[in-house]
Structure formats: C-alpha cells, structure tokens
Design a protein around this motif. Sequence first.
Motif, mmCIF file in Angstrom:
data_model
loop_
_atom_site.group_PDB
_atom_site.id
_atom_site.type_symbol
_atom_site.label_atom_id
_atom_site.label_comp_id
_atom_site.label_asym_id
_atom_site.label_seq_id
_atom_site.Cartn_x
_atom_site.Cartn_y
_atom_site.Cartn_z
ATOM 1 N N THR A 130 -7.373 2.146 9.877
ATOM 2 C CA THR A 130 -8.176 1.239 8.813
ATOM 3 C C THR A 130 -7.453 -0.237 8.983
ATOM 4 O O THR A 130 -6.458 -0.603 9.427
ATOM 5 C CB THR A 130 -7.762 1.762 7.404
ATOM 6 N N SER A 173 0.819 -1.072 -0.141
ATOM 7 C CA SER A 173 -0.072 0.078 -0.075
ATOM 8 C C SER A 173 0.683 1.210 0.016
ATOM 9 O O SER A 173 1.558 1.476 1.012
ATOM 10 C CB SER A 173 -0.864 0.024 1.353
ATOM 11 N N LEU A 213 1.257 5.373 -0.124
ATOM 12 C CA LEU A 213 0.264 6.535 -0.035
ATOM 13 C C LEU A 213 1.324 7.862 -0.014
ATOM 14 O O LEU A 213 2.237 7.836 0.724
ATOM 15 C CB LEU A 213 -0.429 6.614 1.145
ATOM 16 N N HIS A 215 -1.139 -1.025 -4.450
ATOM 17 C CA HIS A 215 -2.379 -0.157 -4.211
ATOM 18 C C HIS A 215 -1.562 1.117 -3.681
ATOM 19 O O HIS A 215 -0.897 1.423 -2.986
ATOM 20 C CB HIS A 215 -3.195 -0.502 -2.894
ATOM 21 N N LEU A 220 -8.225 2.210 -1.070
ATOM 22 C CA LEU A 220 -7.427 3.231 -0.073
ATOM 23 C C LEU A 220 -8.326 4.589 -0.201
ATOM 24 O O LEU A 220 -8.750 5.121 0.964
ATOM 25 C CB LEU A 220 -6.000 3.408 -0.417
ATOM 26 N N ILE A 233 -4.979 6.024 8.430
ATOM 27 C CA ILE A 233 -4.100 4.920 8.019
ATOM 28 C C ILE A 233 -3.979 4.014 9.391
ATOM 29 O O ILE A 233 -4.356 2.800 9.234
ATOM 30 C CB ILE A 233 -2.619 5.211 7.643
#
Length: 291
Positions: free
Chosen positions: A291, A111, A113, A253, A183, A288
């Motif tokens: 989740t 993931s 970001l 992702h 996301l 974050i």
Amino acid sequence: MKPIAPSELIITNRGAIYHLDLLPDELAPIVLTVGDPDRVKVVSKYFDTIEVQRQHREFVTHTGTLGKKRISVVSTGIGPDNIDIVLNELDALVNIDFNTRTIKPNLSSLSILRLGTSGSLQADIPVDSFVAGTHGLGLDNLLHFYRLEQNEEEQELLQSFLTQTQIHHSITQPYISAAAPSLLKHFTEGYHQGITVTCPGFYGPQGRILRLGLAAPQLVDRLTDFQYGQHRITNFEMETSAIYGLSRLLGHHCLSLNVIVANRVNKTFSSDGQAGVEKLIVRSLEIIAGT
Ligand code: R1P
Ligand code: URA
C-alpha cells in the motif's frame, strides 16, 4: 509553552520514553502492535532489515524495513490499561520534543495496526479466519478518563447497542470509535469486517464461566444478536477500543486485525492457533508492503 514536568513525561538517562524504552528515532511511522511479546520476533522475521531491538517489561520493540517502508512492531501485553501506556508513549515519541519537553508545532500521524487473536461472536466466522474491526466498541472504561468525541454515526450505533443490550444498566458504560477508513479499505479480501468489542478481562467480561457466576449471563448472546443496518459484532478481545479511542484523540490512523482462535457460538477452539497467527501476519504484511 511551559515544559511538561519530569513526573508527567518520564525520559530515561538514555533519552528514551520510560515504559517502551525507545528514543524518538527508534520508532517508525508504521507501528504494528501485538499483545504477546514473543509475537514481535514472529513479525520482524519477515522484515528485510532489523535496526533496533529493545525490551522493557512486556514492551518489546523491533524496528526495521519492509521493502521501502520503515516499520516497527511493539508488544503491548494484555488489556486496555497497557494500551494507555503504549499509545501515549508512541505519540510522545513523535509529537513531543524531548529536549524542550514541549508539544511540537507540527504534529505527525502514525499508522497503527494491531495483529491480535480474538474470539468470534458469529457462527459463520470460524476459527482461523481473519477479522478487520470497523469499530472498536469498549466495555472497558479507559476512554472515560479522556474526552472522547463520537461522531454522528458512532453515536447512533452506540445508542442502538444500548437499547438492544441494556448493558449500561447492569455492567458498564460502553463507548465506540471507528477504524481509519484509509487503512480499513485495504483489508477486504480474506478478512471479515465488523465491530470488534473490547472487554476488560478474558473470563467473566467475555462471559466465560469456570467457577464464578456472571452478573450478565446473557452477554455473549446479546453481542451476537446485535444488529444495526449492515453492522454486526464480529468478535471480541481486549485492546481494540482503547487503541481506536486514543488514536482518534491523538490523531493517529489505526486498524485492528485479528485471527479467530475461539468461536464462542459453536464452542470451538483452533487446533493450531500459532499457525493462524503466522498466516495473519504474512497476509497483513503483504498488504501493508503493497500500500
Ligand atoms: C488474551 O488471551 C489476549 O489475546 C488477545 C486479547 O486481546 C488478549 O490480549 O490478543 P493478543 O493475542 O494480541 O494478546
Ligand atoms: N482473545 C480474547 O480476548 N478472547 C478470546 O476468546 C480469544 C482470544
């Protein structure tokens, strides 16, 4: 499977990937990217633990924990060319076996970001507000070196963008890739959502005039005016399209979150950009962690 040659996959004597100087076990499954190397410590000071700290050139990495989550923050420096290095090396760390130099049979998804700064292209998205990029629309050329496949929605959006802006006749061949819905869905409250455009420069490629004339003086207005159904362009910066395109191809992702430091429509600049960055970090880490 033939091993990947030392000239293609460069591993240091320490066993680390070349530019990032990281060993596979020094990277966490959640990776935050920031442009500014000095921003890494601003993020990691909110971690509960920091177990790894590395730096090579502009690539600074801290890995630690946030609650029960293991998390890394990596600086990319500026621009899509740096993203080519960072995304390929992050992927190699999880999906290539450094001992055999072969691709692992079971691939992992990171993931990824981005926590960045950006210019707003809409009057109603003021400085110091946050934007989550639904799509990365590239005016850079990085993804043209790979075989990016765009889905039907992306192709329609891109076609409409070309028709409205005519940009492909004067400057560049744009491309588009969407954020990970898994996301994006968490970043609604307090975040504007819209298309993030990525430019291969800060001045001419973002329509700024200091001493040089522009090949496409209408660029900012055309980006601001673009509309396709519910979609509009919210902001521009210099990394998102490359992160989204390469993440798509490599199976990761991704999501780009930016604080607005400049509003290009009403010509304002944040009076305290650092405070805005810090607020984006705090709010995004809260989400974050939850989740
Ligand atoms: C330009 O000033 C830089 O700021 C933005 C742009 O994308 C570019 O990298 O992001 P960062 O603040 O994350 O570096
Ligand atoms: N970063 C950019 O790339 N552009 C801006 O206007 C502000 C930050």
